[in-house]
Design a protein around this motif. Structure first.
Motif, short mmCIF file in Angstrom:
data_model
loop_
_atom_site.label_atom_id
_atom_site.label_comp_id
_atom_site.label_asym_id
_atom_site.label_seq_id
_atom_site.Cartn_x
_atom_site.Cartn_y
_atom_site.Cartn_z
N ASP A 31 32.01 35.19 42.25
CA ASP A 31 32.22 36.31 43.17
C ASP A 31 31.16 37.39 42.98
OD1 ASP A 31 34.50 35.08 44.16
OD2 ASP A 31 35.83 36.05 42.71
N LYS A 34 30.29 39.81 45.80
CA LYS A 34 31.23 40.92 46.01
C LYS A 34 30.88 42.09 45.11
CE LYS A 34 35.11 37.93 47.36
NZ LYS A 34 36.51 37.53 47.04
N PHE A 76 38.12 44.67 48.86
CA PHE A 76 38.12 44.03 47.55
C PHE A 76 39.49 44.17 46.89
CE2 PHE A 76 34.04 45.94 48.54
CZ PHE A 76 33.21 44.84 48.53
#
Length: 298
Positions: A31, A34, A76
């Motif tokens: 991730d 992100k 998020f």
């Protein structure tokens, strides 16, 4: 302008995405994309506080917490924000300042801004400069003269380069064949007086002849025993007489003769080989279908 707006942007050095860069490290994590996007959003979220993770309500200072970040950034999860903040601290992207608040490290070098009036003026200057360039006429004669001069200069350089290469090539040919061709040039002071000229071959220069001495013919005959050297040199002379445009230079003539004789030697070696025996079918043509017999034609 009292209500002048400001434009903000995030400035990221491309080297941070290369090997051993901090953002490159983040991208390599699960991730990771992100974490990078969240970092850029936090830079913009804290643009009015100089990179501090706080909100000011008058004299009251409210620090950012994980829930506040999740709510404001909204893309998020809570776990992603917690992990991202820890990674940011480890990489030095954020730190705890003297007031005990989180802050973007090197904020001024990461976030840039510009007022609306400044942006308008910058755009106007760019348009004015572009219009000035478009309206400035270029003298066609000056451009053409420069272009023509550049082309002629390139042609001159190419001609000089070709001439230098030809000179170098002739010099190499002369040096590589010196041992074979020393007796082919005009007699020097050390030449034997009885070394007669066998034949003269015209070169590429007008009225210039290349003398072939008897000593050279003898040497070539020893090197190419399967060739009638005198006959082939006469043929080469006839070829030069008939092909004026392809005549050789005086320094390149030894190589020309050597190549000529070498090809003749190769052809003589090939033609002198034994012809393999052929199988000939002998059939009885009397009308009877007798068995075929094979004979070897010697």
């Amino acid at each position: 302008m009292a209500d002048d707006k400001r434009y903000y942007w995030v400035k990221l050095d491309y080297r941070r995405f290369e090997h051993d860069g901090d953002l490159d490290y983040l991208m390599g994590q699960k991730d990771g994309e992100k974490y990078v996007v969240l970092y850029m959003m936090l830079c913009l979220q804290t643009r009015n506080t100089g990179g501090e993770f706080i909100t000011k309500l008058g004299d009251v200072v409210i620090p950012y917490d994980v829930d506040r970040i999740v709510r404001d950034c909204k893309y998020f999860s809570r776990d992603t924000v917690i992990v991202a903040l820890e990674l940011y601290k480890q990489l030095g992207l954020i730190y705890v300042n003297n007031g005990g608040f989180l802050q973007i490290n090197n904020f001024d070098s990461v976030v840039g801004s510009e007022s609306q009036s400044a942006k308008w003026m910058r755009d106007k200057r760019a348009r004015d400069k572009q219009n000035q360039i478009a309206q400035t006429p270029t003298p066609p004669s000056l451009c053409n003269s420069h272009c023509e001069a550049d082309v002629m200069q390139d042609i001159r350089y190419k001609r000089e380069d070709i001439r230098d290469k030809n000179k170098e090539k002739d010099k190499e040919e002369s040096n590589s064949l010196h041992s074979l061709s020393s007796s082919c040039f005009e007699p020097s002071q050390d030449s034997q007086p009885d070394d007669a000229v066998f034949i003269e071959i015209p070169t590429n220069k007008s009225d210039e002849m290349f003398p072939v001495f008897d000593s050279y013919v003898s040497k070539m005959q020893a090197l190419y025993p399967a060739v009638d050297v005198k006959s082939e040199i006469r043929k080469a002379t006839a070829w030069c007489i008939s092909n004026q445009k392809n005549r050789k230079t005086k320094s390149g003539m030894p190589r020309f003769l050597n190549s000529w004789l070498s090809r003749c030697q190769d052809r003589s070696s090939t033609n002198s080989g034994a012809v393999p025996a052929r199988k000939v079918l002998a059939r009885d043509y009397t009308g009877q279908y007798a068995d075929d017999t094979w004979e070897i034609e010697q």
